[in-house]
Design a protein around this motif. Sequence first.
Motif, mmCIF file in Angstrom:
data_model
loop_
_atom_site.group_PDB
_atom_site.id
_atom_site.type_symbol
_atom_site.label_atom_id
_atom_site.label_comp_id
_atom_site.label_asym_id
_atom_site.label_seq_id
_atom_site.Cartn_x
_atom_site.Cartn_y
_atom_site.Cartn_z
ATOM 1 N N ILE A 60 0.851 -1.187 0.000
ATOM 2 C CA ILE A 60 0.000 0.000 0.000
ATOM 3 C C ILE A 60 0.885 1.235 0.000
ATOM 4 N N GLN A 61 0.733 2.052 -1.037
ATOM 5 C CA GLN A 61 1.533 3.280 -1.190
ATOM 6 C C GLN A 61 1.105 4.291 -0.130
ATOM 7 N N ILE A 62 2.089 4.859 0.564
ATOM 8 C CA ILE A 62 1.826 5.914 1.535
ATOM 9 C C ILE A 62 1.720 7.227 0.767
ATOM 10 N N ILE A 63 0.683 8.000 1.057
ATOM 11 C CA ILE A 63 0.472 9.274 0.386
ATOM 12 C C ILE A 63 0.822 10.400 1.368
ATOM 13 N N TYR A 64 1.743 11.243 0.957
ATOM 14 C CA TYR A 64 2.144 12.380 1.779
ATOM 15 C C TYR A 64 1.415 13.616 1.296
ATOM 16 N N GLY A 65 1.107 14.496 2.213
ATOM 17 C CA GLY A 65 0.444 15.737 1.824
ATOM 18 C C GLY A 65 0.940 16.903 2.657
ATOM 19 N N GLY A 66 0.536 18.041 2.272
ATOM 20 C CA GLY A 66 1.010 19.184 3.011
ATOM 21 C C GLY A 66 -0.030 20.250 3.147
#
Length: 66
Positions: A60-66
């Motif tokens: 499962i790809q980890i999604i980073y946000g800001g």
Amino acid sequence: MTYTLIFENKKEEKPFVDNTTIKDLLDEIEASSETLVVKKNKELVEIDELIQQGDEIQLIQIIYGG
């Protein structure tokens, strides 16, 4: 003798090889453990976990946000 890999909306059967770890799999598909969560048979596991015949491995790809 196979196991199932689920990654990037694809589900495929992969040949089972004794003493293969999740890290070996990640190296094979050129994926980084720093950007993925790994589940083996629906449970979170570490990358040194051995893959067994019949296992279902989900990356499962980890999604980073800001």
